[in-house]
Design a protein around this motif. Structure first.
Motif, PDB file in Angstrom:
ATOM      1  N   ILE A  30       0.840  -1.205   0.000  1.00 27.98           N
ATOM      2  CA  ILE A  30       0.000   0.000   0.000  1.00 27.98           C
ATOM      3  C   ILE A  30       0.870   1.248   0.000  1.00 27.98           C
ATOM      4  O   ILE A  30       0.619   2.197  -0.756  1.00 27.98           O
ATOM      5  CB  ILE A  30      -0.948  -0.027   1.211  1.00 27.98           C
ATOM      6  CG1 ILE A  30      -1.985  -1.127   0.983  1.00 27.98           C
ATOM      7  CG2 ILE A  30      -1.639   1.320   1.413  1.00 27.98           C
ATOM      8  CD1 ILE A  30      -2.984  -1.284   2.071  1.00 27.98           C
ATOM      9  N   GLY A 112      -9.014  -7.707   0.030  1.00 28.62           N
ATOM     10  CA  GLY A 112      -7.715  -8.230  -0.375  1.00 28.62           C
ATOM     11  C   GLY A 112      -7.552  -9.657   0.129  1.00 28.62           C
ATOM     12  O   GLY A 112      -8.407 -10.186   0.863  1.00 28.62           O
ATOM     13  N   SER A 113      -6.454 -10.277  -0.250  1.00 26.10           N
ATOM     14  CA  SER A 113      -6.177 -11.660   0.146  1.00 26.10           C
ATOM     15  C   SER A 113      -6.368 -11.850   1.650  1.00 26.10           C
ATOM     16  O   SER A 113      -5.826 -11.092   2.449  1.00 26.10           O
ATOM     17  CB  SER A 113      -4.746 -12.020  -0.244  1.00 26.10           C
ATOM     18  OG  SER A 113      -4.414 -13.245   0.347  1.00 26.10           O
ATOM     19  N   LYS A 203      -9.372 -14.338 -10.484  1.00 30.62           N
ATOM     20  CA  LYS A 203      -8.987 -12.969 -10.857  1.00 30.62           C
ATOM     21  C   LYS A 203      -7.480 -12.858 -11.033  1.00 30.62           C
ATOM     22  O   LYS A 203      -6.712 -13.276 -10.163  1.00 30.62           O
ATOM     23  CB  LYS A 203      -9.553 -11.964  -9.847  1.00 30.62           C
ATOM     24  CG  LYS A 203      -8.750 -11.596  -8.649  1.00 30.62           C
ATOM     25  CD  LYS A 203      -9.554 -10.708  -7.709  1.00 30.62           C
ATOM     26  CE  LYS A 203      -9.344  -9.214  -7.891  1.00 30.62           C
ATOM     27  NZ  LYS A 203      -8.011  -8.742  -7.641  1.00 30.62           N
ATOM     28  N   THR A 205      -4.295 -10.164 -11.492  1.00 30.28           N
ATOM     29  CA  THR A 205      -4.062  -8.962 -10.698  1.00 30.28           C
ATOM     30  C   THR A 205      -3.274  -7.908 -11.477  1.00 30.28           C
ATOM     31  O   THR A 205      -2.623  -7.052 -10.900  1.00 30.28           O
ATOM     32  CB  THR A 205      -3.308  -9.344  -9.409  1.00 30.28           C
ATOM     33  OG1 THR A 205      -2.209 -10.182  -9.770  1.00 30.28           O
ATOM     34  CG2 THR A 205      -4.200 -10.093  -8.448  1.00 30.28           C
ATOM     35  N   THR A 233      -2.491  -0.834 -12.542  1.00 25.96           N
ATOM     36  CA  THR A 233      -1.435  -1.105 -11.567  1.00 25.96           C
ATOM     37  C   THR A 233      -0.569  -2.274 -12.034  1.00 25.96           C
ATOM     38  O   THR A 233      -1.079  -3.320 -12.429  1.00 25.96           O
ATOM     39  CB  THR A 233      -2.075  -1.437 -10.198  1.00 25.96           C
ATOM     40  OG1 THR A 233      -2.977  -0.370  -9.870  1.00 25.96           O
ATOM     41  CG2 THR A 233      -1.013  -1.573  -9.124  1.00 25.96           C
ATOM     42  N   TRP A 235       2.146  -4.991 -10.877  1.00 22.99           N
ATOM     43  CA  TRP A 235       2.765  -5.605  -9.688  1.00 22.99           C
ATOM     44  C   TRP A 235       4.244  -5.845  -9.881  1.00 22.99           C
ATOM     45  O   TRP A 235       4.992  -5.950  -8.902  1.00 22.99           O
ATOM     46  CB  TRP A 235       1.983  -6.858  -9.271  1.00 22.99           C
ATOM     47  CG  TRP A 235       0.745  -6.379  -8.608  1.00 22.99           C
ATOM     48  CD1 TRP A 235      -0.470  -6.180  -9.173  1.00 22.99           C
ATOM     49  CD2 TRP A 235       0.648  -5.868  -7.273  1.00 22.99           C
ATOM     50  NE1 TRP A 235      -1.325  -5.600  -8.276  1.00 22.99           N
ATOM     51  CE2 TRP A 235      -0.664  -5.409  -7.099  1.00 22.99           C
ATOM     52  CE3 TRP A 235       1.536  -5.763  -6.199  1.00 22.99           C
ATOM     53  CZ2 TRP A 235      -1.119  -4.842  -5.907  1.00 22.99           C
ATOM     54  CZ3 TRP A 235       1.094  -5.212  -5.008  1.00 22.99           C
ATOM     55  CH2 TRP A 235      -0.209  -4.761  -4.873  1.00 22.99           C
TER      56      TRP A 235
HETATM   57  C1  LIG Z   1      -2.770  -1.698  -2.965  1.00 19.38           C
HETATM   58  C2  LIG Z   1      -3.353  -2.834  -3.748  1.00 19.38           C
HETATM   59  C3  LIG Z   1      -3.467  -4.079  -3.142  1.00 19.38           C
HETATM   60  C4  LIG Z   1      -4.015  -5.164  -3.850  1.00 19.38           C
HETATM   61  N1  LIG Z   1      -4.170  -6.376  -3.219  1.00 19.38           N
HETATM   62  C5  LIG Z   1      -4.802  -7.383  -3.858  1.00 19.38           C
HETATM   63  C6  LIG Z   1      -5.084  -8.611  -3.175  1.00 19.38           C
HETATM   64  O1  LIG Z   1      -4.760  -8.787  -2.010  1.00 19.38           O
HETATM   65  N2  LIG Z   1      -5.736  -9.590  -3.868  1.00 19.38           N
HETATM   66  C7  LIG Z   1      -6.123  -9.421  -5.173  1.00 19.38           C
HETATM   67  O2  LIG Z   1      -6.744 -10.316  -5.752  1.00 19.38           O
HETATM   68  N3  LIG Z   1      -5.841  -8.276  -5.842  1.00 19.38           N
HETATM   69  C8  LIG Z   1      -5.203  -7.262  -5.221  1.00 19.38           C
HETATM   70  N4  LIG Z   1      -4.947  -6.086  -5.889  1.00 19.38           N
HETATM   71  C9  LIG Z   1      -5.200  -6.025  -7.358  1.00 19.38           C
HETATM   72  C10 LIG Z   1      -6.480  -5.296  -7.722  1.00 19.38           C
HETATM   73  O3  LIG Z   1      -7.621  -6.000  -7.275  1.00 19.38           O
HETATM   74  C11 LIG Z   1      -6.573  -5.073  -9.261  1.00 19.38           C
HETATM   75  O4  LIG Z   1      -6.707  -6.321  -9.904  1.00 19.38           O
HETATM   76  C12 LIG Z   1      -5.361  -4.382  -9.848  1.00 19.38           C
HETATM   77  O5  LIG Z   1      -4.854  -3.392  -8.972  1.00 19.38           O
HETATM   78  C13 LIG Z   1      -5.698  -3.707 -11.182  1.00 19.38           C
HETATM   79  O6  LIG Z   1      -6.664  -2.683 -11.005  1.00 19.38           O
HETATM   80  P1  LIG Z   1      -6.279  -1.118 -11.035  1.00 19.38           P
HETATM   81  O7  LIG Z   1      -5.498  -0.883 -12.286  1.00 19.38           O
HETATM   82  O8  LIG Z   1      -7.582  -0.395 -10.996  1.00 19.38           O
HETATM   83  O9  LIG Z   1      -5.444  -0.862  -9.808  1.00 19.38           O
HETATM   84  C14 LIG Z   1      -4.421  -4.992  -5.205  1.00 19.38           C
HETATM   85  C15 LIG Z   1      -4.298  -3.720  -5.789  1.00 19.38           C
HETATM   86  C16 LIG Z   1      -3.782  -2.654  -5.098  1.00 19.38           C
HETATM   87  C17 LIG Z   1      -3.659  -1.311  -5.789  1.00 19.38           C
END
Ligand SMILES: Cc1cc2nc3c(=O)[nH]c(=O)nc-3n(C[C@H](O)[C@H](O)[C@H](O)COP(=O)(O)O)c2cc1C
Length: 376
Positions: A30, A112-113, A203, A205, A233, A235
């Motif tokens: 985060i 989140g997870s 899903k 990520t 986003t 990763w």
């Molecule tokens: C801070 C953060 C933490 C995340 N943690 C998880 C998680 O724990 N499990 C999960 O399935 N996706 C997690 N995601 C992924 C998001 O659900 C999403 O698939 C990804 O960020 C793409 O969306 P965005 O471009 O709108 O951020 C996380 C995203 C962010 C930004």
């Protein structure tokens, strides 16, 4: 230090147990997402899709109905707050604000997870807070594919309506402590599907779901996928900043190299729907109502958004989260007005213009782009 500490750590964060490492990683993710630019440099490919303007919409914009069917449940609009957090005491207020906004707008929300709380029950409240503040909306639990034994507990912990199994091989591959043995994952997901009595979605990520992966998931009885495609986003980017902080040059280089790896969101939606009849959620770089409209036009049942909500949910109030979501929904209403759609299902009969690199990508995959552009 690659990023500033926004939250400070608790004493227990410094323990070297598996649980505290999971907790610490969650809060670092985060902090990095808030402090650094972790967005993909490649796009979603939504820019290669145009909706066809209708100069005679013949509908009243104020009567547009955004109500959607979300895995058999009612959502006030086809927009999901994608799972982000939980698992650290500091995540509680973030989840509380996201949940309050979801309830206010009637939108589905994911957590989140849940692994951290399944390992350490003292963290359960950081997830339960979502159901407490969002009693009436579709709620999505979240586990990794290796945690078959945790699936039932993850659902009951938050009284979830749906279970999401997340896939993140890219992140694991560039993460300093990543787990890169994916043998048996499909079998695990099949066991998860058998063990729970709620719909299961898989899903990604941020790296997208291909036609073949979608077909395999459909065969084992998964109900839907969240494509989690390229364009938002990254990763690999998040792990790049963690590797920099740890002076891990090799992983940092990998993070840079694979920053934009994967299937752009628009392309992934098309690939999944070309090969399966799965319900599709379109997450990954969805930033405007027009993006949502394009995802729905391609056949997604909803779009999802994560990163843009993190800042208001961390530093603002639930109202700030509502404002950001309303901004997107108003863009969706305008797109519907200008295409003459009075309900979200109308998108399925609207023609699209598909152009540029998306056409090239579809041609090279042997997918008929004219059929996708269709309209019936
Ligand atoms: C801070 C953060 C933490 C995340 N943690 C998880 C998680 O724990 N499990 C999960 O399935 N996706 C997690 N995601 C992924 C998001 O659900 C999403 O698939 C990804 O960020 C793409 O969306 P965005 O471009 O709108 O951020 C996380 C995203 C962010 C930004």
């Amino acid at each position: 230090m690659a990023h500033d500490r926004l939250f400070g750590l608790d004493e227990s964060d410094y323990e070297e147990t598996e649980t505290s490492l999971t907790r610490r990683r969650k809060i670092e993710h985060i902090e990095i997402c808030l402090a650094e630019d972790v967005q993909c440099r490649r796009s979603t490919m939504f820019e290669d899709i145009d909706l066809v303007h209708n100069a005679l919409p013949e509908i009243d914009k104020s009567k547009i109905d955004l109500t959607s069917n979300f895995f058999g449940l009612r959502a006030s609009a086809p927009l999901v707050i994608a799972g982000m957090t939980g698992g650290h005491p500091k995540a509680l207020s973030i989840n509380e604000r996201l949940a309050t906004a979801a309830e206010e707008l009637g939108l589905p929300i994911g957590v989140g997870s849940q692994r951290a709380a399944l390992e350490d029950p003292s963290l359960v409240d950081t997830y339960k807070v979502v159901r407490e503040n969002a009693p009436s909306v579709p709620l999505i639990a979240n586990i990794g594919a290796t945690h078959v034994d945790l699936a039932v507990d993850a659902v009951s912990m938050i009284e979830a309506d749906i279970l999401a199994v997340h896939l993140n091989p890219l992140q694991e591959a560039v993460q300093p402590e990543g787990e890169c043995n994916s043998e048996g994952v499909l079998e695990n997901i099949a066991a998860i599907v058998d063990s729970v009595d709620v719909p299961v979605i898989v899903k990604e990520t941020g790296a997208g779901i291909s036609s073949d992966v979608a077909s395999s998931l459909e065969e084992i009885g998964v109900d839907g996928v969240d494509v989690g495609g390229v364009g938002g986003t990254s990763w690999a980017a998040v792990e790049y900043f963690r590797a920099l902080k740890d002076d891990d040059d090799v992983k940092a280089q990998l993070g840079l190299q694979f920053w934009d790896w994967g299937i752009p969101t628009a392309l992934s939606i098309i690939m999944v729907l070309d090969s399966t009849e799965l319900d599709v959620i379109a997450t990954g770089g969805v930033r405007t109502g027009l993006d949502i409209a394009k995802a729905l036009s391609l056949g997604a049942i909803a779009a999802g958004v994560a990163h843009p909500l993190l800042r208001p949910a961390t530093f603002g109030s639930s109202l700030d989260v509502v404002v950001e979501l309303e901004r997107m929904l108003e863009g969706l209403r305008v797109a519907m007005y200008l295409t003459g759609c009075s309900s979200v299902t109308d998108f399925s009969s609207r023609q699209l213009i598909i152009k540029g690199r998306l056409v090239e990508a579809l041609q090279s995959l042997d997918i008929d782009y004219k059929k996708v552009a269709g309209g019936t």
